[in-house]
Design a protein around this motif. Sequence first.
Motif, PDB file in Angstrom:
ATOM      1  N   ASP A 146     -16.547  47.221  20.559  1.00  0.00           N
ATOM      2  CA  ASP A 146     -17.481  46.139  20.858  1.00  0.00           C
ATOM      3  C   ASP A 146     -18.007  45.440  19.613  1.00  0.00           C
ATOM      4  O   ASP A 146     -18.673  44.416  19.728  1.00  0.00           O
ATOM      5  N   TYR A 147     -17.722  45.971  18.431  1.00  0.00           N
ATOM      6  CA  TYR A 147     -18.196  45.311  17.211  1.00  0.00           C
ATOM      7  C   TYR A 147     -17.367  44.055  16.964  1.00  0.00           C
ATOM      8  O   TYR A 147     -16.125  44.097  17.014  1.00  0.00           O
ATOM      9  N   PRO A 148     -18.018  42.922  16.695  1.00  0.00           N
ATOM     10  CA  PRO A 148     -17.282  41.677  16.451  1.00  0.00           C
ATOM     11  C   PRO A 148     -16.238  41.804  15.341  1.00  0.00           C
ATOM     12  O   PRO A 148     -15.174  41.190  15.412  1.00  0.00           O
ATOM     13  N   SER A 149     -16.520  42.618  14.330  1.00  0.00           N
ATOM     14  CA  SER A 149     -15.576  42.769  13.223  1.00  0.00           C
ATOM     15  C   SER A 149     -14.304  43.502  13.635  1.00  0.00           C
ATOM     16  O   SER A 149     -13.319  43.514  12.891  1.00  0.00           O
ATOM     17  N   ASN A 150     -14.325  44.116  14.826  1.00  0.00           N
ATOM     18  CA  ASN A 150     -13.135  44.823  15.315  1.00  0.00           C
ATOM     19  C   ASN A 150     -12.407  44.047  16.407  1.00  0.00           C
ATOM     20  O   ASN A 150     -11.476  44.572  17.029  1.00  0.00           O
ATOM     21  N   ALA A 151     -12.794  42.789  16.625  1.00  0.00           N
ATOM     22  CA  ALA A 151     -12.224  42.004  17.715  1.00  0.00           C
ATOM     23  C   ALA A 151     -10.728  41.775  17.550  1.00  0.00           C
ATOM     24  O   ALA A 151     -10.008  41.611  18.540  1.00  0.00           O
ATOM     25  N   ALA A 152     -10.246  41.759  16.301  1.00  0.00           N
ATOM     26  CA  ALA A 152      -8.828  41.480  16.049  1.00  0.00           C
ATOM     27  C   ALA A 152      -7.952  42.715  16.204  1.00  0.00           C
ATOM     28  O   ALA A 152      -6.731  42.626  16.034  1.00  0.00           O
ATOM     29  N   TYR A 153      -8.555  43.857  16.513  1.00  0.00           N
ATOM     30  CA  TYR A 153      -7.801  45.111  16.600  1.00  0.00           C
ATOM     31  C   TYR A 153      -7.858  45.650  18.021  1.00  0.00           C
ATOM     32  O   TYR A 153      -8.827  45.432  18.744  1.00  0.00           O
ATOM     33  N   GLY A 154      -6.819  46.356  18.423  1.00  0.00           N
ATOM     34  CA  GLY A 154      -6.698  46.782  19.806  1.00  0.00           C
ATOM     35  C   GLY A 154      -7.778  47.755  20.248  1.00  0.00           C
ATOM     36  O   GLY A 154      -8.068  48.736  19.543  1.00  0.00           O
ATOM     37  N   ALA A 155      -8.348  47.505  21.408  1.00  0.00           N
ATOM     38  CA  ALA A 155      -9.347  48.427  21.956  1.00  0.00           C
ATOM     39  C   ALA A 155      -8.734  49.767  22.307  1.00  0.00           C
ATOM     40  O   ALA A 155      -9.441  50.767  22.426  1.00  0.00           O
ATOM     41  N   HIS A 156      -7.394  49.796  22.463  1.00  0.00           N
ATOM     42  CA  HIS A 156      -6.705  51.036  22.806  1.00  0.00           C
ATOM     43  C   HIS A 156      -6.452  51.920  21.599  1.00  0.00           C
ATOM     44  O   HIS A 156      -6.040  53.068  21.744  1.00  0.00           O
ATOM     45  N   GLU A 157      -6.707  51.416  20.396  1.00  0.00           N
ATOM     46  CA  GLU A 157      -6.360  52.160  19.181  1.00  0.00           C
ATOM     47  C   GLU A 157      -7.276  53.363  18.955  1.00  0.00           C
ATOM     48  O   GLU A 157      -8.492  53.265  19.150  1.00  0.00           O
ATOM     49  N   PRO A 158      -6.728  54.491  18.518  1.00  0.00           N
ATOM     50  CA  PRO A 158      -7.581  55.611  18.121  1.00  0.00           C
ATOM     51  C   PRO A 158      -8.332  55.245  16.854  1.00  0.00           C
ATOM     52  O   PRO A 158      -7.880  54.414  16.060  1.00  0.00           O
ATOM     53  N   VAL A 159      -9.496  55.852  16.673  1.00  0.00           N
ATOM     54  CA  VAL A 159     -10.315  55.543  15.494  1.00  0.00           C
ATOM     55  C   VAL A 159     -10.233  56.682  14.475  1.00  0.00           C
ATOM     56  O   VAL A 159     -10.000  57.842  14.831  1.00  0.00           O
ATOM     57  N   PHE A 160     -10.406  56.315  13.208  1.00  0.00           N
ATOM     58  CA  PHE A 160     -10.497  57.274  12.117  1.00  0.00           C
ATOM     59  C   PHE A 160     -11.903  57.226  11.548  1.00  0.00           C
ATOM     60  O   PHE A 160     -12.539  56.168  11.496  1.00  0.00           O
ATOM     61  N   ARG A 161     -12.387  58.381  11.096  1.00  0.00           N
ATOM     62  CA  ARG A 161     -13.679  58.436  10.408  1.00  0.00           C
ATOM     63  C   ARG A 161     -13.443  58.313   8.911  1.00  0.00           C
ATOM     64  O   ARG A 161     -12.541  58.958   8.355  1.00  0.00           O
ATOM     65  N   VAL A 162     -14.259  57.499   8.264  1.00  0.00           N
ATOM     66  CA  VAL A 162     -14.097  57.227   6.841  1.00  0.00           C
ATOM     67  C   VAL A 162     -15.463  57.185   6.168  1.00  0.00           C
ATOM     68  O   VAL A 162     -16.493  57.061   6.834  1.00  0.00           O
ATOM     69  N   VAL A 163     -15.455  57.302   4.844  1.00  0.00           N
ATOM     70  CA  VAL A 163     -16.653  57.054   4.030  1.00  0.00           C
ATOM     71  C   VAL A 163     -16.264  56.065   2.943  1.00  0.00           C
ATOM     72  O   VAL A 163     -15.105  55.985   2.535  1.00  0.00           O
ATOM     73  N   TYR A 164     -17.243  55.292   2.495  1.00  0.00           N
ATOM     74  CA  TYR A 164     -16.977  54.349   1.418  1.00  0.00           C
ATOM     75  C   TYR A 164     -16.805  55.101   0.108  1.00  0.00           C
ATOM     76  O   TYR A 164     -17.604  55.979  -0.228  1.00  0.00           O
ATOM     77  N   LEU A 165     -15.768  54.766  -0.618  1.00  0.00           N
ATOM     78  CA  LEU A 165     -15.480  55.457  -1.868  1.00  0.00           C
ATOM     79  C   LEU A 165     -16.645  55.364  -2.834  1.00  0.00           C
ATOM     80  O   LEU A 165     -17.005  56.344  -3.494  1.00  0.00           O
TER      81      LEU A 165
END
Length: 231
Positions: free
Chosen positions: A166-185
Amino acid sequence: MTHPEHTPASLPATASKRTFPPAGRSGRARRARVEPMVVRPLRDGRYAVETDGEDGGYVVDLDGVSCTCPDHRRRGARCKHLRRVALEVTERLVPPPEERTAVCAVCGGRTFVPLAFRGPALCAHHDHDLGALVADRETGDRLVVVGAAGDRADRAETDDGRLVADYPSNAAYGAHEPVFRVVYLDSLRRDAPVRQYAFPASRLRPLRSGEGGGDADPSPAADGTAPPTTA
């Protein structure tokens, strides 16, 4: 009735026979490359090999280095069928004995996974190892993967109860995609709590060796939204 362990696990019955360039080979090594064959993975880790002019084909056990053809059974030779299966495994055309064919959860492309694997399958373009350095395709920020692929973006909730999809910044990516957890370097270099975020798999781009990037800042983006955090 055919036992499921002895049935093809991936290729359709209409799969056409393929050939390879001779590559300067001779004898059985050449025949393994130039003769039209179909290699079909079986559910027990073996392979059915069909060639022109051979009735019913033969079964190859790559781990056991055996084949049911007369050339191997009578002469103990490393026959053309064994060689062809090894070639197709090396070329990633069929899975090795300990793996099976699966469909990438992002792009739908073919990939191979361990036989007992039950999570979302991802191809080499969309999978990310734990500890891998990646870049956010939207901002170029550098990130470190700290969590393996999990729920789909339209099912994974963030700390504030919103779905990752639902985040606007993720609109270009598939809602079906699995997510990964990350931290900023960059956040790992600071004397402060490290916050985790969740991104759809294809939003993360692997960093090439020696590739630079701007300093990452785990603060909200210019539009007032922050990358989604994991639950």
